[in-house]
Design a protein around this motif. Structure first.
Motif, mmCIF file in Angstrom:
data_model
loop_
_atom_site.group_PDB
_atom_site.id
_atom_site.type_symbol
_atom_site.label_atom_id
_atom_site.label_comp_id
_atom_site.label_asym_id
_atom_site.label_seq_id
_atom_site.Cartn_x
_atom_site.Cartn_y
_atom_site.Cartn_z
ATOM 1 N N THR A 51 0.808 -1.221 0.000
ATOM 2 C CA THR A 51 0.000 0.000 0.000
ATOM 3 C C THR A 51 0.845 1.277 0.000
ATOM 4 O O THR A 51 0.605 2.183 -0.813
ATOM 5 N N PRO A 52 1.856 1.423 0.874
ATOM 6 C CA PRO A 52 2.659 2.659 0.819
ATOM 7 C C PRO A 52 3.364 2.848 -0.525
ATOM 8 O O PRO A 52 3.453 3.971 -1.034
ATOM 9 N N ALA A 53 3.855 1.745 -1.106
ATOM 10 C CA ALA A 53 4.535 1.838 -2.402
ATOM 11 C C ALA A 53 3.567 2.271 -3.495
ATOM 12 O O ALA A 53 3.923 3.064 -4.379
ATOM 13 N N MET A 54 2.341 1.757 -3.466
ATOM 14 C CA MET A 54 1.355 2.150 -4.470
ATOM 15 C C MET A 54 0.943 3.605 -4.296
ATOM 16 O O MET A 54 0.702 4.314 -5.273
ATOM 17 N N LEU A 106 -11.699 -9.801 3.073
ATOM 18 C CA LEU A 106 -10.481 -8.995 3.009
ATOM 19 C C LEU A 106 -10.481 -8.124 1.761
ATOM 20 O O LEU A 106 -10.154 -6.931 1.813
ATOM 21 N N THR A 107 -10.865 -8.711 0.631
ATOM 22 C CA THR A 107 -10.869 -7.981 -0.637
ATOM 23 C C THR A 107 -11.818 -6.784 -0.587
ATOM 24 O O THR A 107 -11.456 -5.660 -0.953
ATOM 25 N N LEU A 108 -13.043 -7.015 -0.129
ATOM 26 C CA LEU A 108 -14.035 -5.947 -0.122
ATOM 27 C C LEU A 108 -13.673 -4.853 0.871
ATOM 28 O O LEU A 108 -13.868 -3.660 0.611
ATOM 29 N N SER A 109 -13.132 -5.247 2.020
ATOM 30 C CA SER A 109 -12.713 -4.249 3.007
ATOM 31 C C SER A 109 -11.572 -3.392 2.465
ATOM 32 O O SER A 109 -11.562 -2.157 2.623
ATOM 33 N N ALA A 110 -10.601 -4.034 1.826
ATOM 34 C CA ALA A 110 -9.467 -3.295 1.273
ATOM 35 C C ALA A 110 -9.917 -2.352 0.161
ATOM 36 O O ALA A 110 -9.400 -1.230 0.035
ATOM 37 N N ALA A 111 -10.887 -2.787 -0.650
ATOM 38 C CA ALA A 111 -11.389 -1.926 -1.724
ATOM 39 C C ALA A 111 -11.987 -0.642 -1.162
ATOM 40 O O ALA A 111 -11.794 0.453 -1.708
ATOM 41 N N LEU A 112 -12.707 -0.758 -0.051
ATOM 42 C CA LEU A 112 -13.298 0.417 0.580
ATOM 43 C C LEU A 112 -12.239 1.330 1.183
ATOM 44 O O LEU A 112 -12.334 2.558 1.101
ATOM 45 N N GLU A 113 -11.216 0.740 1.786
ATOM 46 C CA GLU A 113 -10.192 1.545 2.448
ATOM 47 C C GLU A 113 -9.281 2.266 1.464
ATOM 48 O O GLU A 113 -8.818 3.379 1.742
ATOM 49 N N LEU A 114 -8.994 1.637 0.320
ATOM 50 C CA LEU A 114 -7.936 2.139 -0.556
ATOM 51 C C LEU A 114 -8.441 2.854 -1.800
ATOM 52 O O LEU A 114 -7.642 3.379 -2.582
#
Length: 251
Positions: free
Chosen positions: A117-120, A156-164
Motif C-alpha cells: 500500500t505505501p509503495a502504491m 479482506l478484498t471488499l474491506s481493502a477496496a473500501l479503504e484504498l
C-alpha cells in the motif's frame, strides 16, 4: 501494460505481462526459488525472483523494496500463493493444518496488501488482485480449512477496496472453479487422491476443467486500464459450477 508487478509464487500471467513491457517480480518460497530464478533469467532484464514466504512480514518488506529498486515503482500486486488441505472431516483436522492454511491463504494476502500500500501510494495508485476460489460461495465437505480461508479472502478484498479506493488503488478478486493445475491433479499429501479423481465437469454448462489461461485472461483484464471502473469486483470463472447442472443439449 507498462506497470510494475509482484506475483506471489508463479503465475501463468507472468510471461504475458513481461511480453507487454512490464517489470515482473516473482516471489517464491526457498524450495521453489531456483525455478523462479530460472524463469526470471529466461524472461530477461525486467524480471526478478525473490525469496518470499507470504506469511512472513519481513519477506514482504524485502520483496517490495526489491521491486521499487529494480523499476522505481510498484503498481500491481497479484496475491496468488495458496495451499490446499488434504480431504478430511473437521473432527479429524489437525489444528496445525487449519493454522497453516490460513497463514498462507489469508494472512499472506493481508500482509501483501499491507506491504504494498505505501509503495502504491508513492506511485500514484495501483491494482491488487486476490486469488480466491469458487469454494468461497458455499460449503465443501472435507475441505473446511480451505473453504473457510477462501471465504475470508472475500471479506479482506471488499474491506481493502473500501479503504484504498480514495488512494487510487483498486482491489478485486478472482474466484476460479476447478482449474487443471498441480493443486487439482496431484494429491495434497503423499498417498492421498487428487481432487481430479472426484470431480466430473460434464454436467455443467462448460463441460471441461478450467485452464490457467482462463484465469490469466481475467487477471490481465482486472490489472489493465480497461477495468479502471472496477473495484471490489469478484470474477468467478468456474464454467457454471456454482449454477449447478446445466440443461442437457437438445432438451
Amino acid at each position: 501494460m507498462a506497470a510494475e508487478r509482484i506475483a506471489a509464487r508463479f503465475s501463468p500471467a507472468t510471461r504475458r505481462w513481461y511480453a507487454e513491457g512490464a517489470t515482473v517480480v516473482i516471489g517464491s518460497t526457498a524450495g521453489g526459488l531456483a525455478r523462479a530464478e530460472a524463469l526470471a533469467t529466461e524472461l530477461g532484464d525486467r524480471a526478478l525472483a525473490v525469496c518470499l514466504d507470504v506469511a512472513r512480514e519481513d519477506d514482504w518488506a524485502a520483496a517490495v523494496a526489491a521491486a521499487e529498486q529494480r523499476s522505481g515503482r510498484l503498481t500491481i500486486l497479484v496475491n496468488n500463493a495458496g495451499v490446499q488441505n488434504s480431504a478430511t472431516t473437521i473432527e479429524a483436522t489437525d489444528p496445525a493444518v487449519w493454522d497453516h492454511t490460513f497463514a498462507v491463504n489469508v494472512t499472506g494476502q493481508f500482509l501483501g496488501i499491507r506491504a504494498v500500500t505505501p509503495a502504491m501510494r508513492r506511485a500514484g495508485g495501483g491494482v491488487i488482485v486476490n486469488i480466491g476460489s469458487a469454494m468461497a460461495y458455499g460449503g465443501t465437505a472435507l475441505y473446511a480449512p480451505y473453504a473457510a480461508a477462501k471465504w475470508a479472502v472475500r471479506g479482506l478484498t471488499l474491506s481493502a477496496a473500501l479503504e484504498l479506493g480514495r488512494d487510487n488503488i483498486r482491489v478485486n478478486a478472482i474466484h476460479p472453479g476447478v482449474v487443471s493445475t498441480k493443486l487439482i491433479n496431484e494429491p495434497a499429501t503423499p498417498g492421498g487422491r487428487p481432487i481430479a479423481d472426484f470431480y466430473d465437469p460434464r454436467p455443467y454448462a462448460v463441460p471441461r476443467l478450467g485452464e490457467p489461461a482462463d484465469v490469466t485472461a481475467a487477471l490481465l483484464y482486472l490489472t489493465s486500464g480497461e477495468a479502471s471502473f472496477a473495484t471490489g469486483a469478484e470474477l468467478v470463472p468456474d464454467g457454471g459450477l456454482l449454477l449447478g447442472p446445466a440443461l442437457p443439449a437438445g432438451v
